[in-house]
Write an enzyme that holds these catalytic residues in place. Structure first.
Site, short mmCIF file in Angstrom:
data_model
loop_
_atom_site.label_atom_id
_atom_site.label_comp_id
_atom_site.label_asym_id
_atom_site.label_seq_id
_atom_site.Cartn_x
_atom_site.Cartn_y
_atom_site.Cartn_z
N PHE A 280 0.76 -1.11 0.10
CA PHE A 280 -0.07 0.17 -0.17
C PHE A 280 0.96 1.42 0.06
O PHE A 280 1.75 1.34 0.88
CB PHE A 280 -0.98 0.02 1.10
CG PHE A 280 -1.70 1.15 1.54
CD1 PHE A 280 -2.92 1.54 0.68
CD2 PHE A 280 -1.31 2.10 2.22
CE1 PHE A 280 -3.67 2.59 1.15
CE2 PHE A 280 -1.88 3.46 2.51
CZ PHE A 280 -3.20 3.53 1.87
N GLY A 528 -17.15 -16.96 -3.72
CA GLY A 528 -16.81 -18.22 -3.48
C GLY A 528 -17.26 -18.85 -2.08
O GLY A 528 -16.63 -19.36 -1.11
N ASP A 534 -18.02 -9.47 5.36
CA ASP A 534 -17.66 -8.32 6.46
C ASP A 534 -18.58 -7.36 6.41
O ASP A 534 -19.70 -7.27 5.36
CB ASP A 534 -16.25 -7.89 5.86
CG ASP A 534 -16.32 -7.51 4.51
OD1 ASP A 534 -17.06 -6.36 4.14
OD2 ASP A 534 -15.80 -8.06 3.74
N GLU A 614 -40.32 -36.17 1.34
CA GLU A 614 -39.63 -34.94 1.30
C GLU A 614 -40.08 -33.88 1.10
O GLU A 614 -40.03 -32.77 1.80
CB GLU A 614 -38.06 -35.45 0.73
CG GLU A 614 -37.35 -36.39 1.21
CD GLU A 614 -36.27 -36.66 0.23
OE1 GLU A 614 -35.10 -37.07 0.70
OE2 GLU A 614 -36.46 -36.72 -0.95
C1 GLA Z 1 -19.21 -19.44 -6.15
C2 GLA Z 1 -20.32 -19.41 -5.30
C3 GLA Z 1 -21.25 -20.64 -5.71
C4 GLA Z 1 -21.74 -20.49 -7.04
C5 GLA Z 1 -20.66 -20.60 -7.75
C6 GLA Z 1 -21.08 -20.37 -9.35
O1 GLA Z 1 -18.46 -20.71 -5.97
O2 GLA Z 1 -20.12 -19.29 -3.88
O3 GLA Z 1 -22.46 -20.63 -4.62
O4 GLA Z 1 -22.68 -19.40 -7.32
O5 GLA Z 1 -19.75 -19.56 -7.69
O6 GLA Z 1 -19.87 -20.63 -10.16
#
Ligand code: GLA
Length: 742
Positions: A280, A528, A534, A614
């Site tokens: 930074f 991801g 945050d 289910e």
């Molecule tokens: C990320 C998200 C998942 C899904 C994939 C799609 O990993 O966390 O929930 O949306 O991308 O590519």
């Protein structure tokens, strides 16, 4: 009044309902920290006795007063290269190559309401709900001005901090470190509780004693990260959920951050938190100002649960914005684990119809609907529908979903670009790439250079048009790689150190524009899973996908760790198929439900693959979830166990204590099990609670649960003993309601 200044002792006291924070203008105008802790109505300037401990230098003006040193006195915002060898809060270099910051009080002001930070998310308040103290420090020789901002939230027991740094000179200067806050705890022993992890294993709680060293957590990834969360707790070693002193420190920031905790030679502990300083460097032209992200501080002497409750309420009421901050979130079904990339419009409509039939309210079409994206190697950047999959276009799909009575959501990853995309072919220089080098790729993709205003403008116009024409009600805003190759062709060499922070400012600008323009759209954050969970993102996205790991047993620890700082309504939690796609584990549907009710609830499976039984169970789950939703969203979350035992339990208690949902999940099957005993918390001891509903796996001997009415005192002091449950990962759910007076 939350903020008071005592002219005689030259001290400020920042009071909240249960806490006080004090600082003083000390010798030569240095700003000394005095106290942060339980509410006090007198000044504590007597506390810190100067002492000569050797090899701690003294300000020149004090000559022979060897006992007074910046190295030993508690500081409010530590300088650098000026006698305090502990963690610095700021490092600068002037155009002449002089580095160091020697900061002294210049002026101050108390204002009604809460300050705002240009371009950065920060807590908000009505004029009457908060007060601001601004203290301006200066280093005259460097023509440096540092404004320390304190937002005092009286009822919430929260003090926010932020810093604005201005170059008052006639030549540029460089910021090499600019922390958001420094907190000295001069006495006592402390433990550090922090939340580390990795992809699909986010926010695992770890508690470490603060020894004679520096403990550092942080991220250099350009995102707050799966690996560390920008939130930590310093607590007494004896602190438990129910007692003991605890300080919470949380950055409202989503980029690279650093939180260091140092115990110095005299036993004093210092926390310094802010933007990560590695790489930074920010150039401040004459007259220019730099704002540091907000640091949210909270203190309690009543243990970890009370700290969490204060932070949860604060995030719900002063960080999350928009209509969904206070409105129940729709129960959603996300297609990712249902179909991955293998879908077309017909399949989506089939899933939607089945989902609607179960009671789902929002259908989210995840990754794969745009460009020609049949896998994760292509098309990011080309946010137009794939006509092979959606021949009628996005509008027509959204319209059909609306006609079914469903809300419609889509997945987006606007910050990224695939090499195989029209956007990249047209603007290769918009990706973060260093000249003369091949870039690192992550999930086969590159990050766009959001430090460039033209890229941000392009994205905001393109996304605005997409939202406008499609009529979607929900966006899952994903970010699937961390930043590398930080180089921007638009910035001169001496500004390249600004890119990571400018990138995040670009993300905030985008989100700010879109959330203002589309106030009815629910934005869910994602990176991801929980790689950017945050308070910065929560200012735009009132819920964040907590983890790509949907295994309920793995989720127990992820959600346990997340719960220390963040309220359940912000934690995206879905019921997925069994065996689980990430771990291969088989779990009961009821257990998956139980764990998902501890967050923003939804499904992540193909409803067409469910048995009739289910499906019936899920219909009931959704009805139950709705009946408990006010309690789950607005009540308080109490951890009843830690994350290490054979079972994990928690409760949601209405803030008026009138109803309580208790959840317990077994992590291990035990032969000859020990009694399953729980003590509930926070109830009204005098009131009588009726056990209105109890759910155990079939075959459980529930004779012991015949008693239907308990006083709050009995439930809290004696507790309840639940019948032993057999099999893999069973759970129990109890719903208690205060008895009607009549
Ligand atoms: C990320 C998200 C998942 C899904 C994939 C799609 O990993 O966390 O929930 O949306 O991308 O590519």
């Amino acid at each position: 009044m939350g903020i008071a200044f005592d002219k005689i002792s030259q001290t400020w006291s920042l009071h909240t309902a249960d806490t006080s924070y004090q600082m003083q203008i000390g010798p030569l105008g240095y700003l000394l920290h005095l106290y942060y802790g339980r509410r006090l109505d007198e000044s504590t300037e007597y506390l810190h006795l100067p002492r000569d401990c050797g090899f701690s230098p003294n300000p020149y003006e004090l000559q022979d007063e060897r006992e007074w040193s910046l190295d030993t006195m508690p500081q409010e915002y530590s300088g650098s290269n000026c006698g305090d060898y502990r963690l610095s809060s700021i490092r600068i270099e002037t155009a002449d190559g002089i580095s160091g910051a020697d900061l002294r009080v210049k002026s101050w002001e108390i204002r009604r309401g809460k300050y705002e930070l240009e371009g950065l998310p920060s807590a908000y308040a009505r004029e009457d709900d908060a007060e601001t103290l601004s203290v301006i420090l200066q280093d005259e020789a460097a023509a440096l001005e540092v404004e320390l901002l304190y937002g005092v939230f009286y009822k919430q027991n929260v003090i926010t901090r932020a810093v604005r740094i201005t170059n008052r000179g006639s030549a540029p200067l460089y910021l090499d470190k600019a922390a958001s806050g420094c907190l000295d705890l001069p006495f006592g022993e402390w433990d550090l509780l922090h939340f580390h992890g990795r992809y699909a294993v986010e926010r695992q709680a770890e508690r470490l004693p603060v020894g004679n060293s520096v403990l550092s957590i942080g991220s250099k990834r350009g995102a707050s990260s799966h690996q560390h969360n920008p939130f930590l707790i310093l607590c007494e070693p004896s602190a438990t959920e129910d007692s003991g002193e605890c300080y919470g420190a949380m950055l409202a920031y989503s980029g690279s951050f650093r939180m260091d905790v140092e115990k110095d030679q005299g036993g004093s502990v210092r926390l310094v938190a802010g933007i990560h300083d590695e790489g930074f460097r920010w150039k401040l032209e004459p007259g220019a100002q730099f704002s540091c992200p907000e640091l949210i501080l909270s203190y309690t002497h009543r243990g970890l649960t009370a700290l969490s409750h204060d932070l949860h309420r604060f995030i719900r009421e002063h960080i999350c914005r928009g209509i969904y901050a206070s409105r129940p979130r729709p129960v959603l079904l996300n297609t990712w684990e249902a179909a991955y990339f293998d879908f077309d419009g017909e399949k989506i409509l089939r899933i939607a119809k089945d989902a609607k039939d179960l009671g789902v309210e929002l259908l989210v079409m995840d990754d794969g609907w745009f460009g020609h994206r049949d896998d994760d190697r292509t098309s990011l950047g080309d946010w137009t529908e794939d006509s092979r999959k959606l021949p009628g276009g996005l509008e027509s799909l959204v319209e059909k979903l609306h006609m079914m009575g469903l809300k419609a959501g889509i997945w987006l990853e606007p910050e990224m670009v695939s090499e195989d995309s029209d956007l990249y072919r047209k603007h290769p220089d918009w990706a973060l790439i260093m000249p003369g080098r091949k870039p690192q790729i992550g999930r086969s993709q590159l990050a766009l250079d959001l430090s460039r205003p033209e890229v941000v403008d392009y994205l905001s116009e393109m996304l605005s048009a997409l939202l406008q024409r499609s009529g979607v009600d929900y966006i899952k805003w994903d970010m699937n790689r961390n930043l590398t190759d930080l180089y921007s062709s638009e910035l001169p060499p001496d500004r390249q150190g600004e890119i990571a922070h400018r990138y995040i400012l670009g993300v905030y600008t985008l989100l700010d524009r879109l959330t203002r323009e589309f106030p009815r759209v629910l934005f869910e954050g994602c990176a991801g899973g929980g790689g950017r969970f945050d308070a910065g993102m929560l200012a735009y996205c009132p819920q964040i996908w907590c983890s790509d790991n949907t295994d309920p047993i793995a989720r127990l620890n992820i959600q346990y760790g997340t719960s220390f700082g963040y309220p359940p309504a912000t934690i995206g939690a879905h019921i997925s198929a069994s065996p689980n796609h990430q771990t291969g584990r088989t779990t009961p549907l009821e257990t998956r439900f139980c764990v998902a009710t501890a967050g923003a609830f939804g499904y992540e499976l193909d409803p067409g693959k469910l048995s009739t039984e289910e499906q019936e169970t899920i219909r009931k789950q959704i009805r139950d979830y709705h009946s408990w939703q006010p309690l789950l969203d607005k009540g308080d979350y109490w951890r009843l166990t830690d994350d290490r035992g054979s079972f994990v339990a928690w409760q949601n208690l209405a803030s008026d204590r009138s109803e309580c949902l208790v959840s317990l999940v077994m992590r291990e099957a035990e032969a000859n099990p020990r009694p399953l005993h729980l003590r509930l918390k926070g109830l009204d001891p005098e009131a009588v609670y009726v056990l209105e509903e109890q759910r155990f796996p079939s075959g459980t001997d529930i004779k012991a649960m015949k008693k239907r009415c308990f006083t709050g005192a009995a439930l809290m002091y004696a507790g309840i003993t639940l019948p032993a449950m057999r099999g893999d990962y069973p759970c129990a759910i109890l719903y208690l309601k205060i008895q009607d007076e009549k």
